[in-house]
Design an enzyme around this catalytic site. Structure first.
Site, PDB file in Angstrom:
ATOM      1  CD  GLU A  88      -1.713  -2.396   1.626  1.00  0.00           C
ATOM      2  OE1 GLU A  88      -2.592  -3.272   1.666  1.00  0.00           O
ATOM      3  OE2 GLU A  88      -0.521  -2.599   2.003  1.00  0.00           O
ATOM      4  CG  PHE A 140      -9.517 -10.001  11.355  1.00  0.00           C
ATOM      5  CD1 PHE A 140      -8.261 -10.388  11.819  1.00  0.00           C
ATOM      6  CD2 PHE A 140      -9.759 -10.032   9.994  1.00  0.00           C
ATOM      7  CE1 PHE A 140      -7.276 -10.805  10.938  1.00  0.00           C
ATOM      8  CE2 PHE A 140      -8.786 -10.451   9.098  1.00  0.00           C
ATOM      9  CZ  PHE A 140      -7.531 -10.839   9.570  1.00  0.00           C
ATOM     10  CD  GLN A 141      -7.117  -7.583   7.727  1.00  0.00           C
ATOM     11  OE1 GLN A 141      -8.020  -7.416   6.914  1.00  0.00           O
ATOM     12  NE2 GLN A 141      -5.923  -8.054   7.383  1.00  0.00           N
ATOM     13  CE  LYS A 200     -16.818  -7.257   3.569  1.00  0.00           C
ATOM     14  NZ  LYS A 200     -15.998  -8.428   3.999  1.00  0.00           N
ATOM     15  CG  MET A 246      22.278  12.780   3.850  1.00  0.00           C
ATOM     16  SD  MET A 246      23.384  13.952   3.005  1.00  0.00           S
ATOM     17  CE  MET A 246      22.446  14.283   1.513  1.00  0.00           C
TER      18      MET A 246
END
Length: 564
Positions: free
Chosen positions: A54, A116-117, A166, A479
């Site tokens: 993602e 969940f999630q 959902k 760097m």
């Protein structure tokens, strides 16, 4: 007549089509599955790019937005899908990039239950988005998406998050889409006072050593032509922030270089010698100002910005003007007097010559066949005439590229500025190529940053995206190593990298690759990369301990530039 009923998920897709979205970057999952199911029926109208992570999706959306001038769109699922967007949201927020992220969420009845999630994506993303909203009813979807696009692209652009439960995706609703053109108490188009422009023009006309600093605000306002007209009428020396590179072609005689910690010597030093400082579309970032207490104290400051919060935030302005760059330059153009400032401009030229002399003296003595990063970038400019889109990651190579590549076309400089996100270049280059398909897009990354989103080579393979990648491999976190050398007595604590076979990895993704270790082979390798019709990875082994100068140490004044 009763309106046709569709699901909330279908309303999402229909809303995006009404906003003329053509490309989406995303990764499916359980909580966003209904939206992906609705997308299945519209695959001939909407291109979906399946990323491998993602974070890759949102950086790709950023690259798309920066290259095209449109809003980037992202799909992600709940929980880890949403939290994987956070770095990109912060990056887009600080760099003013318009992105709309549509995220699936657990069902409404499960909110707050640690399902969940489930994560509180609204709470997490609130400080790093221009606006965010959680949708729990299908009827809210169309107006919320309309508002999201308006907010993302208007005024000072930025990222927006829409979190859709959902059950809202499954729920039936009537669909009617109306684009959003205003939001109560939100005024994205400033109405500047003409008197302020007159005051500013008076200062500019009377100035003996005026100096113009431009930022990404010029690019976001599509004000490149107005800037060029203003500079050529006034004859004012002009420098750019990192994100402003390309606003004025590097080859323009009044362009004096890049500002900032690794910017040009004269561009920095002259800040403390000018009598009038005009800043347009830039926010006086700490990397530009150095020690604020010693920054341009002698100058009368004119600061023009579309975001009123930036005015007088860091550097007090004698004439603060709340305006977008295009309007400001058009207005000032009719008020300023034609001038040349030839002697003042000559001082910048002398400063540039001095910088080049000093850097040449201090250049590391290396064998003739060793490759320096700046040699790669300069040769790339020569071969491309400064006309391709260059997407850089973060680190030494980023500063070397910014200093040495000649950006002569607008919207061709894409990099992570304010947040400094390693792993940005590869996915952002994917988005940039899709945002401007006719343009050659080259990602330049270090060996360390490249590996942070190396998995997006899979996205390139699956979607056949003709991105060119140059890895400047010094086997270090370059760097950080430079700072350890200069300020930590060469105590190289965990900055040396053991790297894989980059070319072999590219080939495993069906991407052609090559590795160059000798300077004599470099030109031919670059030419082969540029000529190749599809994706290509070129690994260039560069000097391990090359440093980037000039450099302004943290806490120093812009006058205290180190050249070695």
């Amino acid at each position: 007549m009763q309106q046709e009923q569709i699901t909330g998920a279908q309303a999402v897709i229909s809303s995006l089509l009404c906003e003329e979205v053509e490309t989406i970057f995303g990764y499916p999952g359980g909580a966003i599955m209904p939206i992906y199911d609705a997308l299945y029926d519209k695959m001939d109208e909407l291109e979906h790019i399946l990323v491998r992570h993602e974070q890759g999706a949102i950086h790709a959306a950023q690259g798309f937005a920066r290259a095209s001038g449109k809003v980037g769109v992202v799909f992600a699922t709940s929980g880890p899908g949403a939290t994987n967007l956070i770095t990109g949201l912060a990056d887009a927020y600080i760099d003013s990039t318009p992105v709309v992220c549509i995220i699936g969420q657990v069902a409404s009845k499960l909110l707050g239950t640690d399902a969940f999630q489930e994560t509180d994506v609204i709470g997490i993303s609130m400080p790093i988005t221009k606006w965010n909203y959680q949708v729990t009813k299908a009827s809210e979807i169309a107006p919320t998406i309309a508002k999201a696009f308006y907010l993302a692209k208007s005024g000072r652009p930025g990222p927006v998050v829409i979190d859709i439960t959902k059950d809202a995706q499954f729920e039936m609703t009537s669909f009617e889409y109306q684009q959003c053109f205003n939001v109560r108490s939100y005024f994205p188009i400033p109405q500047p006072d003409l008197a302020d422009f007159i005051r500013a023009a008076d200062l500019i006309n009377q100035a003996e050593k005026p100096y113009l600093l431009v930022g990404q605000g010029i690019v976001l306002a599509n004000a490149e032509q107005e800037l060029k007209d203003f500079v050529e009428k006034t004859g004012i020396p002009t420098a750019s922030t990192l994100l402003g590179l390309g606003a004025l072609p590097n080859t323009h005689p009044n362009f004096c270089g890049m500002l900032g910690m690794h910017g040009d010597y004269a561009a920095n030093v002259k800040t403390n010698e000018c009598d009038v400082l005009i800043a347009i579309g830039m926010r006086f970032d700490d990397r530009v100002t150095g020690d604020v207490s010693r920054y341009a104290k002698q100058a009368k400051v004119i600061h023009i910005d579309i975001d009123a919060a930036e005015l007088n935030k860091i550097i007090p302005a004698k004439v603060p003007i709340h305006s977008d760059a295009k309007t400001a330059l058009k207005t000032l153009l009719g008020l300023v007097e034609p001038k040349t400032h030839a002697n003042w401009l000559a001082e910048f030229v002398q400063g540039k010559e001095y910088e080049q002399e000093q850097l040449l003296k201090q250049k590391v003595e290396v064998a003739m066949e060793k490759i320096m990063m700046e040699d790669v970038v300069k040769l790339l400019t020569e071969l491309t005439h400064g006309e391709v889109t260059v997407v850089t990651d973060v680190g030494q190579h980023q500063m070397v590229t910014a200093r040495n590549y000649q950006y002569n076309e607008k919207k061709t400089n894409i990099t992570s500025g304010g947040l400094g996100t390693m792993g940005f270049a590869l996915p952002a280059a994917i988005g940039a190529k899709l945002g401007n398909p006719k343009q050659t897009v080259i990602a330049i990354a270090g060996d360390a940053g490249f590996q942070m989103n190396i998995q997006e080579l899979g996205t390139i393979m699956q979607s056949d995206i003709a991105v060119k990648v140059i890895i400047l491999n010094n086997s270090f976190l370059g760097m950080v190593r430079q700072w350890q050398q200069l300020f930590f007595e060469k105590r190289y604590s965990f900055t040396e990298m053991s790297n894989p076979n980059f070319v072999g990895i590219a080939q495993s993704y069906n991407i052609k690759g090559n590795k160059v270790e000798q300077a004599s082979d470099l030109k031919q390798a670059l030419e082969e990369m540029l000529a190749h019709p599809s994706a290509y990875l070129l690994e260039v082994v560069v000097e391990k301990e090359e440093n980037v100068f000039p450099m302004i140490p943290t806490g120093a004044s812009v006058s205290e530039v180190l050249l070695n």
